[in-house]
Motif scaffolding. Structure first.
Motif, mmCIF file in Angstrom:
data_model
loop_
_atom_site.group_PDB
_atom_site.id
_atom_site.type_symbol
_atom_site.label_atom_id
_atom_site.label_comp_id
_atom_site.label_asym_id
_atom_site.label_seq_id
_atom_site.Cartn_x
_atom_site.Cartn_y
_atom_site.Cartn_z
ATOM 1 N N PRO A 115 45.894 16.122 -10.104
ATOM 2 C CA PRO A 115 46.101 15.503 -11.421
ATOM 3 C C PRO A 115 45.217 14.259 -11.598
ATOM 4 N N ASN A 116 45.052 13.857 -12.865
ATOM 5 C CA ASN A 116 44.082 12.815 -13.236
ATOM 6 C C ASN A 116 44.259 11.488 -12.512
ATOM 7 N N HIS A 117 45.511 11.095 -12.266
ATOM 8 C CA HIS A 117 45.745 9.753 -11.717
ATOM 9 C C HIS A 117 45.199 9.605 -10.304
ATOM 10 N N TRP A 118 44.846 10.721 -9.658
ATOM 11 C CA TRP A 118 44.307 10.699 -8.305
ATOM 12 C C TRP A 118 42.775 10.773 -8.261
ATOM 13 N N LYS A 137 37.325 16.522 -14.294
ATOM 14 C CA LYS A 137 37.417 15.648 -15.472
ATOM 15 C C LYS A 137 38.895 15.413 -15.809
ATOM 16 N N PRO A 138 39.258 14.312 -16.428
ATOM 17 C CA PRO A 138 38.481 13.098 -16.553
ATOM 18 C C PRO A 138 38.306 12.494 -15.160
ATOM 19 N N ASN A 243 51.859 7.820 -17.444
ATOM 20 C CA ASN A 243 51.778 7.392 -16.045
ATOM 21 C C ASN A 243 50.761 8.224 -15.242
ATOM 22 N N THR A 244 50.590 9.456 -15.637
ATOM 23 C CA THR A 244 49.741 10.366 -14.862
ATOM 24 C C THR A 244 48.659 11.058 -15.706
#
Ligand SMILES: NC(=O)c1ccc[n+]([C@@H]2O[C@H](COP(=O)([O-])OP(=O)(O)OC[C@H]3O[C@@H](n4cnc5c(N)ncnc54)[C@H](O)[C@@H]3O)[C@@H](O)[C@H]2O)c1
Length: 485
Positions: A115-118, A137-138, A243-244
């Motif tokens: 997921p993006n937050h990582w 991406k992102p 948040n994520t």
């Protein structure tokens, strides 16, 4: 600072000092010279619940590359992936913790589809461990960490490819970009990105949900806040909470944001941004907008982006189209327009819609990454991390404007958007679209985002502390994106 993080960083600092030296020499010499012409590039895929499966396929069967490790903090997914490789006669190392994976001597490059937050932290850790990186991406979950990722890549001479694979459409979109930039349709008036993609309600829970035993939730949250799970589905639906995730703007939309910026030839953030939108048509556990317009006010021509998650009308299956595209880019110019309706083609039209010219075709984005790993040349990459950072950041600044906004009456919104006629026109179409979905914006109002001015050189907003605070995040213990490059 927290113990774990210091431990990890110190250990890695010692290791990376040596690795950086190797990295620096790698940038000057090609992979073949350093590793020996027959040496395979050994790749690990990190996170393969969905998209990571395509990464695995992308490296399978290619000459000179071997999948040597898999990592997922969901042990069911991990076991399944390892077993599938075994069935194919490929024994891979398996890890739940990316930090352990990065200690392996059996990996040259990592491919991140978490997921993006990582994304930024995982990529930066990999760079510190001397690996090249393909990152989805992102490339970031906020503007600052994306810039840090670019800084780490450059400082350590790592090859970092962003997962914006439309850039590999060399015979299609790239040709259209060059043709427009040569002035064949006059100047660009608006570069318009569209993400009309159906997003239904994710449901509504009435309390925290149990975390499945197969998921290491601390690892899954990583740099994000470790919050109780307030939605039905842990996987995938993280896109719709701040948040994520980054909403569909930073999910599907980043591809089209990137293409729209590519046509404009802009290589920095826009000096002005405003967004308007809402999560409308249903009440669920999602927070991000499902209906949104973002105005990126570049001096030469604006980039206007439209997100629609509701169908063309109540109970319809299909999505709206604008000049032939639902998920695409329309580059509106003085003497016609170019439509990019998919990931690998483009068509130029005169003002009446008559086709003037079209382009089609693309290459393999994973193969292009491997080419860059071998040559050590950033210029060989179709989507260098800097391009990924800028386009990701345009999604983030749009969302910051939106999140700092307030619900307003339709007339107030229209009056506020009058600074740009393209924005008013897009807003009027959005209102008609909501009306077709029986959404009454006098009862469930849209949010008018804050108009924000940006210093593109500093990547900081001008005179707005609240907006600047949202350019980064409070990182959780042991998962801090390092400030020192
Ligand atoms: N380029 C494209 O066309 C494209 C298409 C789809 C998705 N994506 C991107 O790929 C990413 C993943 O999307 P998805 O739909 O597969 O999401 P997903 O939630 O279905 O899968 C993510 C996987 O990552 C794992 N994971 C989470 N944290 C991890 C960690 N710290 N270490 C190892 N594994 C971890 C999860 O357990 C899960 O298996 C997203 O960022 C998305 O934007 C890109």
């Amino acid at each position: 600072m927290q113990k774990h993080q210091i431990g990890f960083n110190r250990r890695h600092f010692l290791k990376t000092t040596a690795i950086v030296a190797v990295g620096a020499s790698l940038s000057a010499r090609s992979w073949a010279q350093v590793a020996g012409a027959n040496d395979d590039i050994r790749v690990a895929v990190i996170g393969f619940g969905g998209r990571g499966g395509d990464h695995i396929k992308g490296y399978t069967g290619k000459k000179g590359v071997r999948l040597t490790a898999l990592c997922d903090c969901d042990s069911n997914i991990l076991k399944g992936g390892v077993a599938m490789q075994k069935d194919k006669g490929n024994e891979v190392e398996s890890y739940t913790d990316i930090r352990k994976l990065l200690e392996s001597k059996n990996i040259d490059a990592v491919s991140i589809a978490t997921p993006n937050h990582w994304h930024s932290l995982g990529a930066i850790w990999a760079i510190q461990a001397g690996k090249d990186v393909y990152v989805e991406k992102p490339v970031s979950h906020n503007v600052w960490e994306g810039r840090q990722l670019v800084n780490f890549a450059r400082k350590n001479n790592r090859i970092v490819q962003a997962g914006t694979q439309c850039r590999a459409s060399r015979q299609g979109i790239a040709q259209a970009v060059a043709w427009v930039q040569a002035g064949n349709l006059g100047k660009i008036v608006i570069s318009r990105g569209l993400c009309y993609k159906r997003r239904a309600s994710i449901g509504k829970v009435d309390g925290p949900q149990p975390i499945p035993a197969n998921i290491d939730y601390d690892l899954w949250c990583g740099p994000a806040a470790k919050l109780p799970l307030m939605r039905r589905r842990l996987h995938y639906d993280w896109h719709w909470v701040w948040n994520t995730g980054c909403g569909d703007l930073g999910n599907q939309g980043i591809h089209q944001m990137d293409i729209a910026r590519w046509f404009l030839g802009e290589t920095a953030l826009a000096p002005y941004v405003i967004s308007v939108g809402g999560r409308l048509g249903y009440i669920d556990d999602g927070e991000t907008a499902n209906t949104q317009i973002i105005f990126q006010g570049y001096a030469k021509a604006p980039l206007i982006f439209e997100v629609r998650g509701l169908p063309s009308k109540t109970d319809a299956e299909d999505m709206d189209k604008y000049k032939g595209a639902s998920i695409g880019v329309i580059v509106e110019c003085e003497k016609g327009y170019v439509t990019v309706p998919d990931y690998s083609s483009a068509t130029a039209h005169d003002p009446d819609g008559k086709v003037i010219q079209s382009w089609k075709g693309g290459e393999d984005h994973f193969a292009n990454f491997l080419k860059g790993v071998r040559s050590r040349k950033i210029d060989d990459l179709y989507a260098d991390v800097l391009e990924g950072h800028l386009s990701s950041a345009l999604c983030h600044t749009g969302n910051i404007s939106y999140r700092l906004g307030a619900q307003k009456k339709p007339d107030e919104i229209k009056a506020a958007l009058k600074v740009d006629k393209g924005m008013v026109e897009a807003y009027e179409r959005m209102v008609a679209h909501l009306d077709a979905n029986e959404v009454d914006i006098t009862k469930t109002p849209l949010s008018l985002g804050l108009p924000l001015r940006m210093d593109p050189k500093l990547e900081q907003f001008i005179d707005n502390a609240a907006a600047n605070a949202m350019l980064t995040r409070p990182y959780r213990d042991a998962y801090v994106v390092p400030a020192q490059v």
